[in-house]
Design a protein around this motif. Structure first.
Motif, PDB file in Angstrom:
ATOM      1  N   GLN A   1       7.031  19.618  20.538  1.00 57.48           N
ATOM      2  CA  GLN A   1       7.084  18.585  20.603  1.00 57.48           C
ATOM      3  C   GLN A   1       8.198  19.069  19.604  1.00 57.48           C
ATOM      4  O   GLN A   1       8.515  17.188  19.756  1.00 57.48           O
TER       5      GLN A   1
ATOM      6  N   ASP B   1       6.125   2.494  17.454  1.00 56.40           N
ATOM      7  CA  ASP B   1       4.910   3.266  17.131  1.00 56.40           C
ATOM      8  C   ASP B   1       4.493   3.710  18.584  1.00 56.40           C
ATOM      9  O   ASP B   1       4.681   4.585  19.076  1.00 56.40           O
ATOM     10  N   THR B   2       5.049   2.771  19.567  1.00 60.02           N
ATOM     11  CA  THR B   2       4.805   2.692  21.247  1.00 60.02           C
ATOM     12  C   THR B   2       6.010   3.621  21.544  1.00 60.02           C
ATOM     13  O   THR B   2       5.505   4.462  22.294  1.00 60.02           O
TER      14      THR B   2
ATOM     15  N   ILE C   1       7.643   6.090  20.466  1.00 59.45           N
ATOM     16  CA  ILE C   1       6.822   7.150  19.425  1.00 59.45           C
ATOM     17  C   ILE C   1       6.012   7.674  20.493  1.00 59.45           C
ATOM     18  O   ILE C   1       6.116   8.872  21.144  1.00 59.45           O
ATOM     19  N   ASP C   2       4.982   7.317  21.268  1.00 60.07           N
ATOM     20  CA  ASP C   2       4.115   7.204  21.752  1.00 60.07           C
ATOM     21  C   ASP C   2       3.994   7.677  23.109  1.00 60.07           C
ATOM     22  O   ASP C   2       3.210   8.870  23.956  1.00 60.07           O
ATOM     23  N   ASP C   3       5.025   7.080  23.982  1.00 62.20           N
ATOM     24  CA  ASP C   3       5.769   6.895  25.009  1.00 62.20           C
ATOM     25  C   ASP C   3       6.336   8.213  25.218  1.00 62.20           C
ATOM     26  O   ASP C   3       5.896   9.259  26.280  1.00 62.20           O
TER      27      ASP C   3
ATOM     28  N   SER D   1       3.853  11.503  25.161  1.00 58.48           N
ATOM     29  CA  SER D   1       2.412  11.391  25.845  1.00 58.48           C
ATOM     30  C   SER D   1       2.557  12.498  26.319  1.00 58.48           C
ATOM     31  O   SER D   1       1.796  13.647  27.285  1.00 58.48           O
TER      32      SER D   1
ATOM     33  N   TYR E   1      -2.000  14.246  15.830  1.00 54.57           N
ATOM     34  CA  TYR E   1      -1.125  13.467  17.068  1.00 54.57           C
ATOM     35  C   TYR E   1      -0.263  12.631  15.914  1.00 54.57           C
ATOM     36  O   TYR E   1       0.940  12.186  16.000  1.00 54.57           O
ATOM     37  N   GLN E   2      -1.045  12.413  14.685  1.00 55.11           N
ATOM     38  CA  GLN E   2      -0.477  11.284  13.857  1.00 55.11           C
ATOM     39  C   GLN E   2       0.013  11.740  13.023  1.00 55.11           C
ATOM     40  O   GLN E   2       1.682  11.002  12.323  1.00 55.11           O
TER      41      GLN E   2
ATOM     42  N   LYS F   1       3.724  12.198  14.022  1.00 60.22           N
ATOM     43  CA  LYS F   1       3.842  10.558  14.743  1.00 60.22           C
ATOM     44  C   LYS F   1       4.896  10.357  13.380  1.00 60.22           C
ATOM     45  O   LYS F   1       6.123   9.919  13.250  1.00 60.22           O
TER      46      LYS F   1
END
Length: 152
Positions: free
Chosen positions: A102, A118-119, A121-123, A126, A135-136, A139
């Motif tokens: 991570q 945010d997108t 980071i999510d991408d 993943s 996960y939160q 982020k």
């Protein structure tokens, strides 16, 4: 013989060129922070930085990274150090098994994107599985680190 530059140290090892980098790092060189999770590049526990890009070490033959700069969780980069502090501040680790991957992935993201959405980071994240579901908080720690870096 294969020469690997891991955490700014030169390691010359005599292994099969097809050996996964993960096994060279853990079994030959003795750095055990990088974890074996799945062996198929699905969980992210084995990620290391290769020339500052997150790479699945379980899928990467040593011959393909000879002479490149490899950073494991035991190594240091500015982003990695800042993220490690944020990980503590945001109380992210629980079981801790996925955390090396991570952190490496988050460092790679910040190497290429100084202000991730945010997108973004999510991408980027993943490809890393956390059984504990942090996960939160991960982020939040990435966003916090990016904000700190952007102040300077």
């Amino acid at each position: 013989m294969t020469t690997l530059f891991i955490n700014k140290k030169k390691h010359t090892i005599d292994v099969d060129p097809e050996m996964p980098l993960l096994w060279a790092i853990r079994d030959i060189i003795g750095l055990t922070g990088t974890k074996f999770g799945c062996g198929i590049g699905a969980c992210g526990a084995c990620k290391v930085l290769v020339d500052n890009v997150a790479t699945y070490s379980c899928l990467t033959p040593v011959e393909t990274v000879a002479g490149k700069n490899i950073t494991t969780i035991e190594g240091t980069t500015e982003n990695l150090q800042l993220l490690q502090k944020a990980w503590e501040e945001f109380n992210i680790p629980q079981c801790g098994y996925c955390q090396p991957g991570q952190l490496i992935t988050a460092a790679s993201l910040l190497n290429s994107n100084k202000n991730p959405s945010d997108t973004d980071i999510d991408d980027a994240m993943s490809g890393n599985i956390c059984r504990c579901g942090t996960y939160q908080r991960i982020k939040s720690a990435i966003k916090h680190t990016a904000k700190l870096k952007n102040k300077h």
